[in-house]
Design an enzyme around this catalytic site. Structure first.
Site, PDB file in Angstrom:
ATOM      1  N   ASP A  42      -9.157   4.708   7.400  1.00 36.34           N
ATOM      2  CA  ASP A  42      -8.606   5.507   6.055  1.00 36.34           C
ATOM      3  C   ASP A  42      -8.041   6.766   6.698  1.00 36.34           C
ATOM      4  OD1 ASP A  42      -7.797   6.718   3.789  1.00 36.34           O
ATOM      5  OD2 ASP A  42      -9.121   4.956   2.720  1.00 36.34           O
ATOM      6  N   THR A  78      -4.480   5.010  -1.003  1.00 32.49           N
ATOM      7  CA  THR A  78      -5.319   3.820  -0.232  1.00 32.49           C
ATOM      8  C   THR A  78      -5.118   2.870  -0.977  1.00 32.49           C
ATOM      9  OG1 THR A  78      -6.923   5.845   0.261  1.00 32.49           O
ATOM     10  CG2 THR A  78      -7.778   3.607   0.301  1.00 32.49           C
ATOM     11  N   ASP A 242      -4.073   3.423   6.390  1.00 40.15           N
ATOM     12  CA  ASP A 242      -2.946   3.280   5.286  1.00 40.15           C
ATOM     13  C   ASP A 242      -2.231   4.197   5.140  1.00 40.15           C
ATOM     14  OD1 ASP A 242      -5.293   4.845   5.107  1.00 40.15           O
ATOM     15  OD2 ASP A 242      -5.845   4.172   2.950  1.00 40.15           O
ATOM     16  N   HIS A 341      -2.683  13.039   0.351  1.00 42.51           N
ATOM     17  CA  HIS A 341      -1.607  12.026   1.014  1.00 42.51           C
ATOM     18  C   HIS A 341      -1.162  11.492  -0.376  1.00 42.51           C
ATOM     19  CE1 HIS A 341      -4.700   8.794   0.247  1.00 42.51           C
ATOM     20  NE2 HIS A 341      -5.497   9.893   0.447  1.00 42.51           N
TER      21      HIS A 341
HETATM   22 ZN   LIG Z   1      -6.621   6.275   2.236  1.00 41.48          ZN
END
Ligand SMILES: [Zn+2]
Length: 460
Positions: A42, A78, A242, A341
């Site tokens: 991740d 995510t 991701d 993000h």
């Molecule tokens: Zn993520």
């Protein structure tokens, strides 16, 4: 002559390409011999690989494929991106649009940790397709894999818990792959370097170096475990992520309370992409937000740019706010995270990495980039299962595969230039030899010409 030769070369290349595409369809149904393991770290930003040291990763790609970066899907969060990886669909098509959602049909609210599978039902993840094709799947914490989507979890799975170590996750997966030869698809999820990226911010190189060293050690552990299970070299492995991560700051806050009253709207998700439900007057709320902050774009749902593929779904709210890179939207108060993000998926800081290794993949091959949704048709091809309708393209990823004939652009240009030089040289030599050779008819030709000139009245 030269043009003719080049045209011939181009026509031949064209035929080769179309012939090859014809074969692609046939290969979809070839029998599967190697299982596939998909791994997500991740928040692994693609350019971490340029900034930090990754000895285990280097070993992984030394006889595998490395891709410069992936263009992931908007929102660069995510859950949307993990579901895109296993469905090949944009978020608007698979329905997992953000970490927090509201469904106007069911009046339900989604947050991370929600175990209601109905949120995921707009698409079919690859592990379900694998099972529908008569094989089995295994998953360790991949988002959604422990829920009954289309009435089925992954065949073998671990219920989500962030406390389960990487070693335990890969240990379970290798055991399932080794003990059950029907397992053809396995998926593994790990929370780092996302957790450290949020906590310290990607600009904290000391802390990020520590987190990324641990991630690299886990890549080493993964290779070691697969070797011990006698799977290394026999299993196709894709390492990816991701999304990336960018630095946020207390100096880059967008405070909605400065622009409108909380009684005017309700907020479903906040930053860096806010989903806003106006409570009374939609255009008034839009106008207030539109002049709220220069570093925040405001879209009515119907005006969201097509390139984001984030419009055609009922779970997208009437007004969407998109913060510029590094800016954080809050109602009021302080900065929630040093790194974040979710921003525009065209930003390099949002792009994840990809690497692949295994019998199906080329050795020591480098590809600049493709879309993360292209991984789904690639995986279906590797597994020999029928891909469901998706937004990805196998054509863009096929060159990663050993079985595919792909002309390297640089090599092709080199060959064309080489052919040009040879043909030009031959032509010049031919002309030179022709001009130097004995030519007995020349004096007569000159005499004839002179005669003609004299006789022509027009030259006078
Ligand atoms: Zn993520």
């Amino acid at each position: 002559m030269l043009i003719h030769q080049l045209l011939w070369l181009a026509v031949c290349c064209g035929f080769a390409t179309s012939e090859h595409r014809g074969n692609d369809t046939e290969k979809q149904s070839t029998p599967v011999t190697h299982p596939l393991l998909l791994v997500s770290f991740d928040g692994f930003r693609a350019d971490y690989l340029k900034t930090y040291s990754f000895p285990h990763f280097q070993k992984f790609v030394s006889d595998g494929v490395r891709v410069g970066y992936l263009t992931n899907v908007f929102t660069t969060k995510t859950f949307p991106n993990h579901y895109s990886l296993v469905t090949g669909l944009y978020a608007e098509s698979h329905g997992i649009l953000a970490s927090r959602m509201y469904d106007p049909q069911t009046h339900k609210t989604f947050t991370i940790g929600d175990t209601d599978p109905s949120w995921w039902e707009e698409a079919t993840p690859i592990w379900v397709s694998v099972q529908n094709s008569g094989y089995k799947s295994a998953a360790a914490m991949w988002p959604g894999s422990d829920l009954k989507i289309k009435n089925s979890t992954a065949t073998h799975f671990l219920p989500y818990s962030p406390k389960v170590t990487f070693q335990e996750r890969i240990g379970n997966l290798t055991k399932w792959l080794k003990d059950d030869s029907d397992v053809r698809f396995a998926a593994l999820y790990w929370e780092e370097p996302d957790r450290s990226g949020h906590r310290y911010g990607p600009n904290n190189t000391v802390e990020m170096a520590k987190a990324l060293k641990e991630v690299d050690n886990n890549i080493g552990l993964l290779m070691e475990q697969l070797q011990q299970a006698n799977l290394w070299g026999k299993i196709n492995v894709i390492l990816t992520s991701d999304h990336g991560m960018t630095q946020c700051s207390e100096e880059r806050l967008i405070k909605l309370d400065n622009c409108l009253n909380r009684t005017d709207y309700s907020v479903v998700d906040l930053t860096p992409v806010a989903a806003i439900m106006p409570l009374n007057n939609v255009s008034r709320v839009y106008n207030l937000l539109n002049k709220c902050h220069p570093q925040m774009k405001v879209y009515m749902k119907e005006n969201i740019p097509e390139r984001l593929h984030y419009k055609y779904n009922e779970r997208i709210q009437p007004i969407i706010l998109v913060a510029e890179e590094g800016w954080t939207i809050v109602q009021n108060g302080s900065l929630p995270r040093l790194g974040d993000h979710g921003y525009d998926n065209s930003l390099p800081s949002m792009h994840p990495f990809l690497a692949a290794h295994g019998p199906a993949f080329r050795k020591g091959y480098h590809l600049s980039n493709f879309n993360s949704i292209d991984i789904y048709p690639l995986m279906c091809h590797l597994l020999g299962i029928q891909a469901l309708p998706n937004n990805g393209s196998f054509v863009k990823v096929r060159c990663m595969l050993e079985s595919e004939t792909c002309a390297d652009l640089a090599v092709t240009v080199g060959i064309v230039i080489g052919v040009l030089i040879v043909l030009t040289t031959l032509t010049c030599l031919f002309r030179l030899m022709k001009s130097r050779g004995p030519s007995p008819s020349r004096p007569f030709a000159r005499l004839e010409l002179q005669d003609d000139d004299d006789d022509d009245p027009l030259l006078d």
